[in-house]
Scaffold this active site. Sequence first.
Site, PDB file in Angstrom:
ATOM      1  N   ARG A  83      -3.588 -10.205   4.890  1.00 34.01           N
ATOM      2  CA  ARG A  83      -3.916 -10.250   3.457  1.00 34.01           C
ATOM      3  C   ARG A  83      -2.677  -9.789   2.687  1.00 34.01           C
ATOM      4  O   ARG A  83      -2.149  -8.705   2.964  1.00 34.01           O
ATOM      5  CB  ARG A  83      -5.108  -9.324   3.210  1.00 34.01           C
ATOM      6  CG  ARG A  83      -5.672  -9.375   1.798  1.00 34.01           C
ATOM      7  CD  ARG A  83      -6.901  -8.486   1.693  1.00 34.01           C
ATOM      8  NE  ARG A  83      -7.470  -8.530   0.365  1.00 34.01           N
ATOM      9  CZ  ARG A  83      -7.063  -7.778  -0.641  1.00 34.01           C
ATOM     10  NH1 ARG A  83      -6.068  -6.917  -0.491  1.00 34.01           N
ATOM     11  NH2 ARG A  83      -7.643  -7.876  -1.830  1.00 34.01           N
TER      12      ARG A  83
ATOM     13  N   LYS B  40       0.825  -1.224   0.000  1.00 34.17           N
ATOM     14  CA  LYS B  40       0.000   0.000   0.000  1.00 34.17           C
ATOM     15  C   LYS B  40       0.855   1.269   0.000  1.00 34.17           C
ATOM     16  O   LYS B  40       2.045   1.245   0.327  1.00 34.17           O
ATOM     17  CB  LYS B  40      -0.979  -0.039   1.176  1.00 34.17           C
ATOM     18  CG  LYS B  40      -2.115  -1.037   0.874  1.00 34.17           C
ATOM     19  CD  LYS B  40      -3.258  -0.979   1.836  1.00 34.17           C
ATOM     20  CE  LYS B  40      -4.338  -1.978   1.375  1.00 34.17           C
ATOM     21  NZ  LYS B  40      -5.362  -2.221   2.369  1.00 34.17           N
TER      22      LYS B  40
HETATM   23  C1  9MG Z   1      -9.953  -5.855  -0.659  1.00 35.12           C
HETATM   24  N1  9MG Z   1      -8.997  -5.245   0.244  1.00 35.12           N
HETATM   25  C2  9MG Z   1      -8.005  -4.382  -0.081  1.00 35.12           C
HETATM   26  N2  9MG Z   1      -7.343  -4.008   1.023  1.00 35.12           N
HETATM   27  C3  9MG Z   1      -7.928  -4.655   2.061  1.00 35.12           C
HETATM   28  C4  9MG Z   1      -7.727  -4.669   3.448  1.00 35.12           C
HETATM   29  O1  9MG Z   1      -6.807  -3.919   4.022  1.00 35.12           O
HETATM   30  N3  9MG Z   1      -8.526  -5.434   4.215  1.00 35.12           N
HETATM   31  C5  9MG Z   1      -9.518  -6.175   3.649  1.00 35.12           C
HETATM   32  N4  9MG Z   1     -10.287  -6.912   4.470  1.00 35.12           N
HETATM   33  N5  9MG Z   1      -9.761  -6.195   2.337  1.00 35.12           N
HETATM   34  C6  9MG Z   1      -8.977  -5.446   1.570  1.00 35.12           C
END
Ligand code: 9MG
Length: 389
Positions: free
Chosen positions: A365, A331
């Site tokens: 994730r 990010k």
């Molecule tokens: C789809 N998506 C993109 N970034 C995310 C994040 O930080 N958390 C979750 N749950 N989904 C995400």
Amino acid sequence: MIARLRNYSGLPEARNEWSKLGLPQVAEAPRDLYDLVFFFVESKDAGEVEGIAFAAEELGGDAYGCTTRTPRTMLVFEHGVLQGNSCRVGPDDRLQPIWRALSNYLAPQPPSWKLAERELRLDSTMVMGVLNVTPDSFSDGGLYLDKGKAVKRALEMVEEGADIIDVGGESTRPYSGEVAVEEELKRVIPVIEEISSHLEVPISVDTRHHEVARAALEAGAEIVNDVSGLRDAKMAEVAARHGAGVVIMHMLGDPGTMQDRPTYDDVVGDISLFLDERMMSAKSSGVDLRSILLDPGIGFGKSLDQNLQIVVRLREFSCLGRGLLIGASRKSFIGKVLGQEVGGRKEGSLAIASIAMMNGANVVRAHDVKETKMVARMVDAVRRAQTIS
Ligand code: 9MG
């Protein structure tokens, strides 16, 4: 109403926060700070906050009202006062929220995560592999629009150690627009149908739309990952009907507006209150609380400093009593710190993943599954050593 245990790293952090929240400087020296236990209580109802402040004072604690928009109070206890009283919990104890927060915070691990046909134990950190079936996601947009390539990548991520595959058909990067439901369905459902027949690991669908969630659950997905925190009024009903796992994430506004000067009185407190409110709303639509995981939503309406605050104070969210999911992979806040474009953010992502795991993240994730899984195994080993010794 929610209560949070607040553990300060030292006096500078405490003093800075107290002045921002309009509080007096309660501790004079580091020794004072370590003799005290701090809780914050917040609610939309000022009367509830006053009630618990009164009960805390009756027990021998101190209560200080904050000057924030959300009614919020800081409760301060000496250790001995808490130790003498925390085992006297009863259903009519007005301090029950703080005892619950304390026991959730101190629990060695959260309860398991309930899906329709299985329970995922959260005693080891799980890696959720990202599969974006989109033309425009910030990191892998366009790579997996072709069904064959998407399926191959899903299988590869499982080989690399993914515990969950998260399939999304709508980019939620800052300033992206909404995708029509029909288009989202066309992108994700064939992929979910195909991979669910090949994979043992659960599949989650990353969507804000109940129509997409319903079709995905019918096609073999077991989890709904909703970055809008179940804003679609029918989403919770759909999840409840299928007994699906649910990730409730916090986002300020929507992807089109979320990065326009995001402001919070207290980033962790404001997000905690939002997550608790959405969790209770889901419960009232029939979602089992044991099916819910919470996610503060790194990068979704947060400045660089707010993202870093979330990572360093992640354990406060465990007071809500649910497992925690974190998504920081590649990010832009990592790019800002390191001066790197998307392709150069792997090391930063792994650093954040490891800190988040140490601070209580149960599911991470990630795009770089193989490396994140190794970090998870290493951090888990360190955490186990901490519990045993
Ligand atoms: C789809 N998506 C993109 N970034 C995310 C994040 O930080 N958390 C979750 N749950 N989904 C995400």
